[in-house]
Motif scaffolding. Sequence first.
Motif, PDB file in Angstrom:
ATOM      1  N   ARG A  19     -17.821 -32.555 -27.304  1.00 46.48           N
ATOM      2  CA  ARG A  19     -16.672 -31.744 -27.419  1.00 46.48           C
ATOM      3  C   ARG A  19     -15.454 -32.305 -27.239  1.00 46.48           C
ATOM      4  O   ARG A  19     -15.094 -32.905 -26.107  1.00 46.48           O
ATOM      5  N   LEU A  20     -14.813 -32.469 -28.146  1.00 49.45           N
ATOM      6  CA  LEU A  20     -13.233 -33.135 -28.145  1.00 49.45           C
ATOM      7  C   LEU A  20     -12.345 -32.092 -27.825  1.00 49.45           C
ATOM      8  O   LEU A  20     -12.270 -30.919 -28.342  1.00 49.45           O
ATOM      9  N   SER A  21     -11.215 -32.544 -26.932  1.00 50.30           N
ATOM     10  CA  SER A  21     -10.078 -31.747 -26.599  1.00 50.30           C
ATOM     11  C   SER A  21      -9.060 -32.388 -26.794  1.00 50.30           C
ATOM     12  O   SER A  21      -8.705 -33.463 -26.659  1.00 50.30           O
ATOM     13  N   CYS A  22      -8.034 -31.650 -27.236  1.00 54.13           N
ATOM     14  CA  CYS A  22      -6.585 -32.098 -27.182  1.00 54.13           C
ATOM     15  C   CYS A  22      -5.542 -31.107 -26.760  1.00 54.13           C
ATOM     16  O   CYS A  22      -5.606 -29.906 -26.989  1.00 54.13           O
ATOM     17  N   VAL A  23      -4.896 -31.471 -25.788  1.00 52.01           N
ATOM     18  CA  VAL A  23      -3.814 -30.693 -25.148  1.00 52.01           C
ATOM     19  C   VAL A  23      -2.487 -31.110 -25.786  1.00 52.01           C
ATOM     20  O   VAL A  23      -2.180 -32.363 -25.759  1.00 52.01           O
ATOM     21  N   PHE A  29       3.411 -24.208 -29.447  1.00 49.27           N
ATOM     22  CA  PHE A  29       2.055 -24.597 -30.080  1.00 49.27           C
ATOM     23  C   PHE A  29       1.654 -23.647 -31.055  1.00 49.27           C
ATOM     24  O   PHE A  29       1.127 -24.139 -31.850  1.00 49.27           O
ATOM     25  N   ARG A  30       1.593 -22.512 -30.928  1.00 54.56           N
ATOM     26  CA  ARG A  30       1.302 -21.406 -31.642  1.00 54.56           C
ATOM     27  C   ARG A  30       1.755 -21.504 -33.047  1.00 54.56           C
ATOM     28  O   ARG A  30       1.345 -20.978 -34.004  1.00 54.56           O
ATOM     29  N   MET A  31       2.961 -22.332 -33.397  1.00 58.80           N
ATOM     30  CA  MET A  31       3.377 -22.644 -34.563  1.00 58.80           C
ATOM     31  C   MET A  31       2.737 -23.696 -35.401  1.00 58.80           C
ATOM     32  O   MET A  31       3.069 -23.858 -36.802  1.00 58.80           O
ATOM     33  N   ASN A  76      -2.371 -24.439 -25.060  1.00 56.92           N
ATOM     34  CA  ASN A  76      -1.848 -25.529 -25.849  1.00 56.92           C
ATOM     35  C   ASN A  76      -2.888 -26.680 -26.183  1.00 56.92           C
ATOM     36  O   ASN A  76      -2.869 -27.486 -26.231  1.00 56.92           O
ATOM     37  N   THR A  77      -4.266 -25.805 -26.647  1.00 57.12           N
ATOM     38  CA  THR A  77      -5.329 -26.739 -26.667  1.00 57.12           C
ATOM     39  C   THR A  77      -6.218 -26.341 -27.966  1.00 57.12           C
ATOM     40  O   THR A  77      -6.157 -25.553 -28.426  1.00 57.12           O
ATOM     41  N   VAL A  78      -6.624 -27.719 -28.817  1.00 57.53           N
ATOM     42  CA  VAL A  78      -7.544 -27.336 -29.834  1.00 57.53           C
ATOM     43  C   VAL A  78      -8.528 -28.392 -29.444  1.00 57.53           C
ATOM     44  O   VAL A  78      -8.678 -29.236 -28.942  1.00 57.53           O
ATOM     45  N   LEU A  79      -9.972 -27.677 -29.736  1.00 63.01           N
ATOM     46  CA  LEU A  79     -11.341 -28.199 -29.430  1.00 63.01           C
ATOM     47  C   LEU A  79     -11.992 -28.518 -30.804  1.00 63.01           C
ATOM     48  O   LEU A  79     -11.739 -27.953 -31.787  1.00 63.01           O
ATOM     49  N   LEU A  80     -12.806 -29.626 -30.846  1.00 62.92           N
ATOM     50  CA  LEU A  80     -13.719 -29.984 -31.883  1.00 62.92           C
ATOM     51  C   LEU A  80     -15.128 -29.871 -31.328  1.00 62.92           C
ATOM     52  O   LEU A  80     -15.347 -30.988 -30.393  1.00 62.92           O
TER      53      LEU A  80
END
Length: 114
Positions: A19-23, A29-31, A76-80
Amino acid sequence: QVQLVESGGGLVQPGGSLRLSCVASTIYFRMYTMGWYRQAPGKQRELVALVTPTGSTTYADFVEGRFTISRDDLRNTVLLQMSRLQPEDTAVYYCNAEYINQSWGQGTQVTVSS
């Protein structure tokens, strides 16, 4: 520009998961449309997956249902989430944020090998 910090890469055996995480450092962020790209040695950087502000997702054909991208606008995070990894998934994975301009993270290495 938005500062993006990735984590979660590493060495995994074929068939394994990571699992990759990006902050992201932005109050907007929501835009942003958030994405994951990858670049293998000697190859061009390519899209893996992206998620829009509304939550719509797009995946590269090679994902074939193995990866899931998600976002948490409160953190403010996106996961893969990557599963059934194969040696051909070995690459540096980059986080991308797009809203008017694009920003890139420094990349995190994913190595799939026995």
